[in-house]
Each structure stands twice: as structure tokens, then as C-alpha cells.
Design a protein around this motif. Sequence first.
Motif, PDB file in Angstrom:
ATOM      1  N   GLN A   1      -1.157  13.233   3.002  1.00 49.01           N
ATOM      2  CA  GLN A   1       0.048  13.359   3.813  1.00 49.01           C
ATOM      3  C   GLN A   1       0.161  14.746   4.441  1.00 49.01           C
ATOM      4  O   GLN A   1       0.635  14.897   5.580  1.00 49.01           O
TER       5      GLN A   1
ATOM      6  N   CYS B   1      -0.149  10.115  -2.313  1.00 48.84           N
ATOM      7  CA  CYS B   1      -1.377  10.859  -1.994  1.00 48.84           C
ATOM      8  C   CYS B   1      -0.985  12.062  -1.144  1.00 48.84           C
ATOM      9  O   CYS B   1      -1.018  12.032   0.087  1.00 48.84           O
TER      10      CYS B   1
ATOM     11  N   ASP C   1       0.805  -1.219   0.000  1.00 47.53           N
ATOM     12  CA  ASP C   1       0.000   0.000   0.000  1.00 47.53           C
ATOM     13  C   ASP C   1       0.841   1.274   0.000  1.00 47.53           C
ATOM     14  O   ASP C   1       0.367   2.343  -0.368  1.00 47.53           O
ATOM     15  N   GLU C   2       2.115   1.188   0.383  1.00 42.06           N
ATOM     16  CA  GLU C   2       2.974   2.366   0.417  1.00 42.06           C
ATOM     17  C   GLU C   2       3.140   2.998  -0.968  1.00 42.06           C
ATOM     18  O   GLU C   2       3.320   4.218  -1.083  1.00 42.06           O
TER      19      GLU C   2
ATOM     20  N   ALA D   1      -0.042   5.125  -1.303  1.00 36.93           N
ATOM     21  CA  ALA D   1      -0.246   6.037  -0.169  1.00 36.93           C
ATOM     22  C   ALA D   1       0.746   7.187  -0.150  1.00 36.93           C
ATOM     23  O   ALA D   1       0.379   8.339   0.105  1.00 36.93           O
TER      24      ALA D   1
END
Length: 291
Positions: free
Chosen positions: A143, A139, A132-133, A136
Motif C-alpha cells: 500500500q 499488506c 481479497d480485501e 490486501a
Amino acid sequence: MMEKPDFIIMGAMKSATSTLHTQLSLQKGIFMTKSKEPNYFSDNEQYDKGHAWYESLFYEAKEGDLCGESSTHYTKLPHYPLTVGRMSKNLKSPKLIYVMRHPVDRLVSHYIHQWSQHVMTCDINQAVDEYDELVAYSCYAMQLSPYIEEYGRENILCVFMESIKNNPQEQLTKIADFIGYKGGVHWQFDVDIQNVSKEKIRAFPGYKVLIDSRPMAWLRRRFIPHSIRNSIKKIFTMQKRPLVNPEQLAKITEIFDADLKLLSVMLGCNILLTCKNYNAVVLEQFTYAEN
């Protein structure tokens, strides 16, 4: 409250933070930590070292220097959820610089980096589903939101890797003005770009000794012909930039476009950012100073 650092670079991973850290460290009156990424507020094992350890990273700064560090882990939600809370307890009003790049390009470079470290060994399209990093960390509005809530938009400068590449001197000047630097800054064009993903050599047993050490680097340049070095390098580097397939690209583009819409509002863009128009809008609105 700690007195140092005065500013923190929180760039998204693989967005030219190493290059920016190096360039700032070359300016008289700016001190950057020798270890580029202390990750003090994000990583539990680093935070457990205590305030004295973190402050010691700035002991070599001269009186009057502006002090900074560059930890990409500070904007790696959801994996480091305690960062903002820890920072707010220790730093009253730091200037925060957030460096971004096209979210898909960043994802691909991130994958290449993790591939070189043997963290991700599968195809990039499978990796997007399994790690998922990759999505993520691209995004950016997600963040940034906790930092805006804690420190206010006025204490955060958003810059773009594409703008740095297109006009590095102006971007460096913008950063200097933001952190309150009074002297003139000069981009050192003779300094190599740092940490380029496409040149990443995949780690292997003995890598640190044979590749990372300065003596071995000197010996390679001195005794091994350039053509032979390049041939060997090809064995351990990714020869073709990995491609995200159309189905996967459509999926992540939808996610990124939704986040970029929020980012556009945060930045006051005249045109809403999307993956499709990203480069054009960034270069038009965030690269050159307003006349």
C-alpha cells in the motif's frame, strides 16, 4: 495545485484512524474535516464532485490552521488504483500519515466490521478466500510503495496503533512535529476510543433511527436500564472474536511476513518484522522516542 489539506491520514482500515482524527481535531490550530473520510481521491463519485467541493470541506478552518482529513480508502489497493495519480495532480507536497496495526488483528477487525454491515455473512475462513480485501489491506508495504515513489519517504510518517495505545501522548507529539505544528498537543484521555470493532452492532432495519440518532441514544440512556440495554445489545453483536483456523493462518502469515520484510526495509528496522515478533519490535522501536 490545491493548497489544502496540509496532511492526510491514510491509516489502514480498522487501525485507530477515527480515534486519531478525533484527537487531532481537538487541538487548537488543527482543523480536521467534519466528515472523517471524504475519500475524494479514491472514490469516483467523490472525485467527480470536483476540486471546489473538496476545498469547501476546509472552509471553516481559521487562518493559520493546519488542515487534515482521514480517508482509509487511499490505501486500499487494488480496489482504488487511481488514488495516487489523482492526488499527485492536485496536491504538491502533503504530509502523509500511515497508521498500521498487526496485520492479522487488522484482518479480523475488518471482517467483524463487514459482518456487522452484512457485507460478509460467511465464516471468517471462507471470507479470507472470497474477499481479497481482507489480506490486501494488511499488506502495508504494498500500500505504501506508490506513495513513497510519488512523494518520497521523507513525506510519509508511519505510526502503529499498538504504539498509539501504549503511549498516545508521545505518538500525538510525533505526528504534530511531522506536520509542522508549532503548538503543544495534548491527548484527551476523557474522549472515548472511536469505532471499536468488538462493539459493532449488526445493522438491521431501522438501525440508523434507533441506534445512530442522538435523540434515541439519549432516550435509551434515560429510560432503559443498563442491564436491559446490554442484554439487547448482545443479540446484535458478535459475542466471540472470530478465529482464523491454523491452515488459513499459516497461509496468510506467509503473505504478511513477506510484506512485513519489505516494510522493515522501508522503515529501517534493526530487526525484520514478522507476524510473530510484530508487537515486540513495534513497541521497542516505534513507541518511545530515542533518547
